[in-house]
Design a protein around this motif. Structure first.
Motif, short mmCIF file in Angstrom:
data_model
loop_
_atom_site.label_atom_id
_atom_site.label_comp_id
_atom_site.label_asym_id
_atom_site.label_seq_id
_atom_site.Cartn_x
_atom_site.Cartn_y
_atom_site.Cartn_z
N LEU A 51 0.74 -1.32 0.05
CA LEU A 51 -0.14 -0.01 -0.05
C LEU A 51 0.92 1.39 -0.02
CD1 LEU A 51 -2.83 1.34 0.15
CD2 LEU A 51 -2.55 1.12 2.67
N GLN A 54 2.09 1.89 -3.44
CA GLN A 54 1.13 2.35 -4.33
C GLN A 54 0.85 3.96 -4.22
OE1 GLN A 54 -2.20 -0.07 -3.79
NE2 GLN A 54 -1.51 -2.05 -4.81
N ALA A 172 -6.99 -10.48 1.01
CA ALA A 172 -7.42 -10.46 -0.54
C ALA A 172 -8.95 -10.24 -0.56
CB ALA A 172 -7.07 -11.78 -1.01
N GLY A 175 -9.66 -6.77 0.75
CA GLY A 175 -9.13 -5.82 -0.35
C GLY A 175 -10.40 -5.75 -1.44
N ARG A 176 -11.10 -6.84 -1.68
CA ARG A 176 -11.99 -7.00 -2.52
C ARG A 176 -13.49 -6.34 -2.11
NH1 ARG A 176 -9.82 -12.18 -3.67
NH2 ARG A 176 -11.08 -13.13 -2.12
N SER A 177 -13.52 -6.40 -0.59
CA SER A 177 -14.77 -5.82 -0.32
C SER A 177 -14.92 -4.36 -0.49
CB SER A 177 -14.81 -6.13 1.45
OG SER A 177 -13.82 -5.32 2.05
N VAL A 178 -13.76 -3.58 -0.48
CA VAL A 178 -13.89 -2.03 -0.84
C VAL A 178 -13.93 -1.77 -2.21
CG1 VAL A 178 -12.81 -1.72 1.44
CG2 VAL A 178 -11.36 -1.81 -0.88
N ALA A 179 -14.14 -2.96 -3.28
CA ALA A 179 -13.98 -2.54 -4.69
C ALA A 179 -15.43 -1.39 -5.00
CB ALA A 179 -14.24 -3.84 -5.43
N PRO A 184 -8.16 2.21 -2.67
CA PRO A 184 -7.47 0.96 -2.98
C PRO A 184 -7.45 -0.48 -2.30
CG PRO A 184 -6.11 3.00 -2.81
CD PRO A 184 -7.43 3.14 -1.82
N ARG A 185 -7.34 -1.52 -3.04
CA ARG A 185 -7.75 -2.88 -2.59
C ARG A 185 -6.86 -3.14 -1.28
NH1 ARG A 185 -8.27 -7.25 -7.17
NH2 ARG A 185 -8.35 -8.51 -5.31
N ALA A 186 -5.46 -2.57 -1.41
CA ALA A 186 -4.64 -2.84 -0.14
C ALA A 186 -5.00 -2.15 1.05
CB ALA A 186 -3.08 -2.34 -0.68
N GLY A 188 -8.09 -2.08 2.09
CA GLY A 188 -9.38 -2.77 2.57
C GLY A 188 -9.05 -3.34 3.94
#
Length: 430
Positions: A51, A54, A172, A175-179, A184-186, A188
């Motif tokens: 993160l 990024q 993982a 991270g997908r839960s905040v899409a 940023p996924r990192a 989440g």
């Protein structure tokens, strides 16, 4: 001893024969809080360096995120230790988890707006939860019998396994839960970690009663009831006066610094060699299993063979781990093995050093000395983490492991010197 302290001592002292049941109940509460705390910390920290890279756009700055967490753990350990010294373990642990939750929220906000300085501030606050997790091991030792003290510490350290091993593997899905939320996924995992810390704080606030530190003081001999020895300065004096306490500080500082420095940069090195996020999660999970799952064994060895013997074991394990990780190259399996053994070495150092420190200082100064220990270990690790990113960016991951191995030399020398000092006969009088 003031009138307020006398009333507190009477209130916290258990009824005759109730101490074994009280030990079990406090241990259970600490185990539950450690599972939650370990889950929260491991969920967030798994992708902290990723993160940071990024948000900052720089690999050389990626190591500053875990470094900020360690620095926050170090800095916040001082006020938390002061609060525990004055008011007991419960308020200090609760505050630590709540500050960690606040820090996690700040990390998410920083990632959403792309602010690297704000990200570092949030990571520092996140470190308060790590400080609470570390201090919980001393809460387990408050009421333990001296010959079972290392095992009491190791049991609470072990409890972190369940949450800490699971944490990187839910990074993982977190991270997908905040899409779609503009995060940023990192980042989440930090959102999830904040909620977990709130639950941990609630468990401690409601169930850690009576307070183990205040109860231990109530059970202490009258000559140890003075509050004069409870300042951080008194804790420093107690450590300075004892060679074994000094060795304990160096043991936890070196083992923690070597572990944090190498572990924090391993995900970055693995990405260089084509590893996926899922594979990185598995490697870090194995590392965390090494850190926590075998701590009861380390505690039993420290109680049976002695603290110094397990300190020597820690040095040996760390040396093997740094060799494996530093020479792994493209071999993900060898990197994973090195990280697992690195966790074992850390566990041996933390358990033996923590028990040795508790043994070596008077009861009245223990909370202050323990806070000083966490300040020292996390300050050292914070510096090591900052240097780690620079070493990897300017040289390589192999050089980072070699640099960490150099830290083991003074620790081994000090352990041998302390052991020799114990065996040396006292001079005859007159």
């Amino acid at each position: 001893m003031s009138a307020v302290e006398r009333r507190t001592a009477v209130a916290e002292a258990p009824a005759p024969g109730a101490l074994p049941a009280l030990r079990r109940r406090i241990s259970t509460v600490l185990i539950v809080s450690q599972i939650l705390g370990g889950l929260g910390v491991a969920t967030g920290i798994a992708l902290a360096a990723v993160l940071a890279r990024q948000v900052s756009g720089s690999e050389s700055l990626s190591g500053l995120a875990p470094t900020a967490t360690v620095a926050g753990t170090a800095v916040l350990s001082v006020p938390l230790a002061a609060l525990m010294t004055a008011r007991g373990r419960r308020p200090g642990l609760v505050l630590g988890y709540l500050l960690g939750a606040l820090g996690a929220v700040v990390v998410v906000v920083a990632a959403a707006v792309g602010s690297f300085p704000l990200l570092l501030c949030g990571m520092a606050g996140f470190g308060a939860a790590s400080s609470a997790n570390l201090q919980a091991r001393f809460a387990a030792a408050d009421l333990a019998e001296p010959d079972r003290r290392a095992r009491a510490i190791s049991l609470v350290v072990w409890a972190t396994t369940l949450g800490a091993v699971l944490g990187p593997n839910i990074a993982a899905p977190a991270g997908r839960s905040v899409a779609g939320l503009g995060i940023p996924r990192a980042a989440g995992p930090f959102l999830w970690a904040g909620g977990i810390f709130v639950v941990a704080a609630a468990v401690v606030a409601v169930r850690l009663r009576p307070d183990p530190l205040l109860t231990a003081r109530a059970l202490a001999p009258p000559e140890e009831h003075s509050s004069a020895g409870r300042s951080l300065r008194a804790g420093l004096a107690a450590v300075a006066a004892s060679p074994r306490a000094r060795l304990a500080l160096v043991t936890v500082a070196v083992s923690h610094t070597a572990m944090v420095s190498v572990m924090s940069m391993t995900p970055v090195d693995l990405t260089h060699h084509g590893a996926s996020i899922d594979l990185i999660g598995l490697v870090i999970s194995g590392h965390i299993a090494g850190m926590y799952a075998f701590s009861p064994l380390m505690g039993r060895l420290a109680d049976r063979l002695g603290r110094l013997a397990v300190t020597g074991l820690s040095v040996g394990l760390l040396a093997v781990a740094l060799f494996l990780a530093g020479t792994a190259g493209d071999s993900h399996g060898q990197t994973a093995a090195g990280l697992f053994v690195l966790g074992l070495g850390w566990s041996a150092g933390l358990v033996s050093g923590s028990a040795l420190l508790t043994d070596a200082v008077p009861q009245s100064a223990r909370a202050a000395a323990q806070g000083l220990s966490d300040l020292t270990m996390n300050t050292s690790a914070g510096i090591g983490g900052a240097v780690a990113g620079l070493v990897v960016a300017q040289a390589s991951y192999a050089w980072l492991n070699l640099t960490a191995a150099c830290l083991l030399i003074p620790l081994a020398a000090l352990a041998l010197f302390t052991r020799a000092g114990r065996k040396r006969p006292a001079p005859a009088d007159g």
